[in-house]
Scaffold this motif. Structure first.
Motif, PDB file in Angstrom:
ATOM      1  N   HIS A  35     -12.590  38.038 -41.183  1.00 14.96           N
ATOM      2  CA  HIS A  35     -11.623  39.152 -41.223  1.00 14.96           C
ATOM      3  C   HIS A  35     -10.190  38.646 -41.094  1.00 14.96           C
ATOM      4  O   HIS A  35      -9.247  39.397 -41.297  1.00 14.96           O
ATOM      5  N   ASP A  36     -10.061  37.376 -40.719  1.00 16.96           N
ATOM      6  CA  ASP A  36      -8.730  36.789 -40.508  1.00 16.96           C
ATOM      7  C   ASP A  36      -8.568  35.572 -41.423  1.00 16.96           C
ATOM      8  O   ASP A  36      -8.505  34.439 -40.975  1.00 16.96           O
ATOM      9  N   LYS A  63     -11.636  36.341 -50.045  1.00 14.76           N
ATOM     10  CA  LYS A  63     -10.350  36.721 -49.455  1.00 14.76           C
ATOM     11  C   LYS A  63      -9.294  35.629 -49.583  1.00 14.76           C
ATOM     12  O   LYS A  63      -8.170  35.798 -49.115  1.00 14.76           O
TER      13      LYS A  63
END
Length: 448
Positions: A35-36, A63
């Motif tokens: 998520h980071d 991502k």
């Protein structure tokens, strides 16, 4: 961070599968959290008790991660370095990155007082360097085989010193962390019953904590508690390293000479230093002595040490004084608990004026003697002038059972909170404490 993917492949001893052109790419950042993820990051899959980071590697690539370090040959992950263990890979990269830096590193371990001592040392060093940005300090509980490496990966060229914490649950963990960090100064605050379930005895804990000296540089300095019953064991573990001892014992290199009007007069190898400590409890005075000894090892002047120690305020959840219900004083010591830290907190409450109310939850990781430790705590409470003792958790039943006077046990927090609220007023001091899993901060929230 400026390190190529190919260098990382060699450091971790892995096998690369994917676009070979990427091996020349420089990695600027490493993340274990899908998520980071920033564009150009390297993702490392870490297997935990409840999750497997490898499962999130594909998301990390989508991502923007350049590649992922994983254990499994998942086709969905285009660019990957295959390793046997993600945690070990993280440790190897952190060890390499730390080795490229020449900054002095302080590593702190101990059963109690690690975080407070770390905060004190960090305060002194920040003032000495005239900038917080020049100091790397491990945050929160980043003190295990994941947190410490992640902290070390944040070392930058502009930094002049690092102060980190090392925690453990099992034998060999401190040795592993110390060999990754290679400290210049290694500190053991004390030895107590914390995590005794995994070590069998306090001596076992002392041996495990002493592993911190295994990674200490040859020119490094060991900081040891002279008052501790295992001082000789720890001193022997430090072998030929230089030692600076601290404690209330006058045999220590840094010791409390006397106290007058809340000022602690401390004798050190560099002369006397007078400290107006803002933290409560004798245990925090010992933490200050450890921090002073550490600062002397770093060759920081006594004037700067005084400023740094006196600038320290309570760490959240560690004897933190708050405004309680009905005008009461509430002391929040919910960060964690073991028998020694529980006794230290009770001593602080006993020194308060007016009505004293102790609210306790179970202490964890005490093994077969857990009932015995909780029962003996009741005996200790009886020696103090505590007005009311309130407990929650199956093990505190044994504490309450030993308490004389007003002592009551509850099966749930709602009833406990209702009872305590009815008891407290302007003349009351309430101390709340328990192990992490008891979530005693929920009680604090309702009483403030």
């Amino acid at each position: 961070m400026q390190i190529t993917l190919n260098q990382i492949k060699k450091i971790v001893g892995g096998t690369f599968q994917g676009d070979a052109a990427l091996l020349k790419k420089k990695i600027k950042r490493i993340s274990i959290n899908s998520h980071d993820i920033h564009k150009g990051d390297l993702f490392i899959g870490i297997k935990g008790e409840k999750f497997d980071g490898d499962q999130f590697a594909s998301d990390a690539i989508l991502k923007g991660a350049i590649a992922a370090i994983v254990r499994n040959k998942q086709e969905a992950i285009k660019n990957k370095i295959l390793v046997k263990n993600g945690r070990e890979a993280l440790g190897k990269i952190a060890q390499y990155w730390k080795a490229q830096s020449k900054i002095p590193l302080v590593a702190i371990t101990g059963s109690n007082g690690k975080t407070t001592t770390k905060e004190m040392v960090a305060s002194v060093v920040s003032i000495h360097l005239k900038s917080k940005k020049k100091l790397l300090m491990s945050q929160g509980n980043y003190n295990n085989d994941i947190g410490l490496p992640l902290s070390l990966l944040n070392i930058e060229k502009t930094q002049k010193c690092a102060v980190v914490e090392m925690g453990m649950n099992h034998k060999g963990e401190i040795s592993y962390l110390s060999k990754i960090a290679r400290p210049d100064v290694a500190v053991i605050t004390n030895i107590a019953e914390a995590h005794i379930e995994f070590f069998g005895s306090k001596k076992g804990i002392a041996k495990a904590k002493s592993e911190i000296f295994e990674g200490l540089k040859k020119s490094g300095i060991a900081i040891i508690n002279r008052d501790d019953e295992f001082y000789t064991l720890m001193k022997n573990a430090a072998q030929t390293k230089k030692i600076i001892s601290f404690g209330l014992d006058k045999k220590a290199d840094v010791y409390l000479y006397k106290t007058s009007k809340d000022i602690s007069h401390i004798r050190t190898p560099k002369g006397m230093i007078d400290i107006d400590l803002k933290l409560q409890g004798d245990h925090n005075l010992k933490n200050a002595l450890a921090a002073i000894a550490t600062s002397i090892a770093l060759k920081i002047p006594l004037k700067t040490i005084k400023k740094g120690i006196e600038a320290i305020k309570p760490v959240p959840g560690r004897l933190e004084v708050k405004k309680g219900s009905n005008g009461a004083i509430l002391i929040d010591d919910t960060y964690n608990a073991n028998p020694e830290s529980m006794r230290a907190a009770i001593d602080v409450l006993a020194n308060q004026a007016g009505k004293k109310i102790l609210v306790i939850g179970d202490m964890g990781e005490l093994g077969k003697k857990a009932m015995q430790y909780h029962a003996s705590l009741g005996t200790y409470i009886n020696k103090k002038k505590i007005s009311d003792v309130v407990g929650i958790g199956p093990l505190t039943k044994y504490t309450i059972g030993k308490c004389k006077g007003n002592a009551k046990w509850f099966g749930n927090k709602k009833e406990l909170i209702r009872y305590v609220k009815a008891k407290i007023g302007k003349d009351s001091s309430v101390l709340v404490k328990g192990s992490r899993f008891m979530k005693m901060e929920e009680v604090v929230e309702e009483l403030t």
